[in-house]
Design an enzyme around this catalytic site. Structure first.
Site, PDB file in Angstrom:
ATOM      1  N   HIS A   1      17.478 -59.260  33.919  1.00 55.90           N
ATOM      2  CA  HIS A   1      15.945 -58.828  34.430  1.00 55.90           C
ATOM      3  C   HIS A   1      16.036 -59.237  36.047  1.00 55.90           C
ATOM      4  O   HIS A   1      14.987 -59.544  36.557  1.00 55.90           O
ATOM      5  CB  HIS A   1      15.081 -59.870  33.680  1.00 55.90           C
ATOM      6  CG  HIS A   1      15.233 -59.940  32.320  1.00 55.90           C
ATOM      7  ND1 HIS A   1      14.433 -59.454  31.481  1.00 55.90           N
ATOM      8  CD2 HIS A   1      16.078 -61.090  31.591  1.00 55.90           C
ATOM      9  CE1 HIS A   1      15.015 -59.641  30.108  1.00 55.90           C
ATOM     10  NE2 HIS A   1      15.786 -60.468  30.105  1.00 55.90           N
TER      11      HIS A   1
ATOM     12  N   SER B   1      17.885 -47.460  62.824  1.00 52.70           N
ATOM     13  CA  SER B   1      16.475 -46.640  62.834  1.00 52.70           C
ATOM     14  C   SER B   1      16.239 -46.326  64.204  1.00 52.70           C
ATOM     15  O   SER B   1      16.793 -46.852  65.437  1.00 52.70           O
ATOM     16  CB  SER B   1      15.593 -47.802  62.498  1.00 52.70           C
ATOM     17  OG  SER B   1      14.360 -47.550  62.939  1.00 52.70           O
TER      18      SER B   1
ATOM     19  N   LYS C   1      17.733 -52.534  62.995  1.00 56.98           N
ATOM     20  CA  LYS C   1      18.063 -52.145  61.705  1.00 56.98           C
ATOM     21  C   LYS C   1      19.458 -51.431  61.429  1.00 56.98           C
ATOM     22  O   LYS C   1      19.829 -50.841  62.342  1.00 56.98           O
ATOM     23  CB  LYS C   1      16.847 -51.085  61.230  1.00 56.98           C
ATOM     24  CG  LYS C   1      15.493 -51.566  61.159  1.00 56.98           C
ATOM     25  CD  LYS C   1      15.196 -52.012  59.950  1.00 56.98           C
ATOM     26  CE  LYS C   1      15.032 -50.940  58.926  1.00 56.98           C
ATOM     27  NZ  LYS C   1      14.194 -51.200  57.777  1.00 56.98           N
TER      28      LYS C   1
ATOM     29  N   GLU D   1      21.446 -45.106  49.387  1.00 55.17           N
ATOM     30  CA  GLU D   1      20.181 -44.567  48.937  1.00 55.17           C
ATOM     31  C   GLU D   1      20.353 -43.094  48.647  1.00 55.17           C
ATOM     32  O   GLU D   1      19.820 -42.725  47.545  1.00 55.17           O
ATOM     33  CB  GLU D   1      19.190 -44.819  50.169  1.00 55.17           C
ATOM     34  CG  GLU D   1      18.895 -46.139  50.535  1.00 55.17           C
ATOM     35  CD  GLU D   1      18.151 -46.224  51.674  1.00 55.17           C
ATOM     36  OE1 GLU D   1      16.816 -46.063  51.852  1.00 55.17           O
ATOM     37  OE2 GLU D   1      18.445 -46.299  52.842  1.00 55.17           O
TER      38      GLU D   1
END
Ligand code: ARG
Length: 464
Positions: A162, A283, A289, A296
């Site tokens: 979980h 970024s 970043k 992704e």
């Protein structure tokens, strides 16, 4: 325009008018099926050689066809080939060029053959290569995972259910879970490859042919195990493409799950891994970043790959035997899925090869969240003779006590523990440590470092 030039030179005998521009646009597949050029020419060469061997074609014509096809192939590979939409597809583009090169003999190549068995053969050859490519890519990915697993066979990290801390596991064990998944994917591509390896060539349009062809000869020449046994099925079957897409979809699902973990693990909140600069991006506005874009994108590839599978199922359902033009819609889906699966596997391999696990952060996280509560309950069963349900209850009370005082289980004193259950002794602290916890899980397939090393060794042998 004369009748001959207005209509299609390949099939225009009974036509007076040329196709409407819209007809040509919806009909032509050359824009994408040119990717089958090499397979098409391979198939034609095998077919021509067989026709000559059977005395259906003179050896002079066969030789001219052989030479001519090699020229066409080299023109296509060199990028010197003018593909024509008026010639619809790769099959007729190749044949028309062959005719320009060698003349009349080119027209004899299509004896005892149809574009229906031709395309089924070409496409099977193409998909078969994709199975081999997927297997090779997955083997490389597995090797990268094995290197990670071997280096970190005894590094501890939290195991989750979980996405809540459950029990400590080893880094190597977690890596090896993906080795099992990608290993099954290899098995699926192998199975699909073995089943698709039957040759449709010689099924002709749908009914076979009256010419004395030798289907075993063409099957063997093209590396198939045998000729497909039913001509109607041979030209209308696309199971091979669907099986490939199904294997690709499951593989993409595994990649997506792993990619999701890498996205989470590389976040500032987790800091479990550091991805290399080579597989991250920055970024344009936030200088701090470092984004896991490759992960992704891998996570997202499942969408188009499973989409391709659903699209082809939808094309194929309800098609009567044998060939229907609907089936021309098979290729773009498979091409796209194969391109993106190949990219995703390669990117994952690079990311895994380059990534650095943050051993300290993994261990600190492993020790938090009462991850050894099960070990404590097991100790009460083993050492104090409690039934597991009672041990579970006692442990729950101890977790509550620790939680209320903002501590972890090993930070409770022996006295506090004994107040909850009198039989608890000082050696209980041995099992509350995460290293002891993972080392104790020696059951086959368990997370103990020895077990992980044994699995790494087994896989290395398997791949060798
Ligand atoms: N371009 C066609 C396809 O991809 C080749 C087969 C055409 N056959 C036919 N009878 N029109 O399916």
């Amino acid at each position: 325009m004369t009748k001959d030039t207005a209509s299609n030179a390949m099939w225009g005998g009974r036509f007076a008018d040329a196709p409407d521009a819209i007809m040509e646009a919806i009909n032509a597949s050359i824009g994408f099926d040119k990717r089958l050029a090499r397979q098409d020419i391979e198939g034609s060469r095998a077919h021509a050689a067989m026709l000559a061997q059977q005395g259906i074609l003179s050896s002079r014509d066969a030789e001219a066809i052989r030479e001519g096809l090699l020229t066409v192939l080299s023109e296509i590979e060199a990028g010197d080939f003018a593909f024509s939409a008026a010639l619809e597809d790769i099959h007729m583009n190749v044949e028309a060029r062959l005719k320009a090169l060698i003349g009349e003999a080119a027209g004899r190549l299509h004896t005892a053959r149809s574009r229906n068995d031709q395309v089924a053969t070409d496409f099977r050859l193409w998909v078969r290569e994709q199975c081999d490519g997927a297997i090779a890519g997955l083997e490389a990915l597995i090797r990268a995972l094995l290197a990670q697993a071997e280096a970190g066979a005894d590094w501890v990290m939290p195991g989750f259910t979980h996405l809540q801390t459950a029990q400590p596991v080893t880094w190597g064990h977690h890596m090896m879970a993906y080795v099992e998944m990608f290993g099954r994917d290899i098995g699926r591509f192998r199975d699909a490859r073995a089943r698709m390896n039957e040759c449709p060539l010689g099924a002709a349009a749908l009914a076979g042919t009256g010419f004395p062809i030798d289907r075993d000869a063409t099957a063997t020449a093209l590396g198939f195990d045998r000729p497909a046994a039913n001509s109607l099925d041979a030209v209308s079957d696309r199971d091979f493409a669907l099986e490939y897409l199904a294997a690709a979809s499951i593989c993409a699902m595994h990649l997506s799950r792993f990619a999701e973990e890498l996205v989470i693990w590389s976040s500032a909140q987790f800091r479990f891994v550091q991805l290399s600069d080579r597989f991250s991006t920055g970024s344009s506005i936030m200088p701090q970043k470092k984004n896991p874009d490759a992960a992704e994108l891998i996570r997202a590839k499942i969408g188009r790959i499973t989409g391709a599978m659903v699209a082809l199922f939808t094309v194929m359902k309800g098609l009567p035997l044998a060939y229907s033009k609907d089936m021309q819609e098979d290729k773009e889906q498979v091409f796209d899925a194969a391109d993106h699966l190949g990219l995703a596997v390669a990117a994952m391999e690079g990311m895994v090869r380059d990534m650095t696990a943050n051993r300290d952060a993994l261990e600190a996280a492993a020790a938090s969240g009462f991850s050894t509560a099960t070990d404590l309950a097991d100790w009460l069963v083993r050492e104090a003779g409690l039934p597991f349900r009672d041990a579970h209850h006692v442990t729950g009370a101890l977790v509550k006590l620790a939680e209320e005082s903002g501590r972890d289980l090993p930070e409770l004193t022996l006295g506090e523990m004994q107040a909850v259950h009198g039989d608890i002794r000082a050696d209980v602290f041995d099992v509350l440590g995460v290293h002891n916890s993972v080392a104790s899980r020696q059951s086959y397939g368990g997370t103990a470092p020895d077990q992980v090393r044994a699995q790494v060794a087994r896989w290395k042998e398997k791949l060798a």
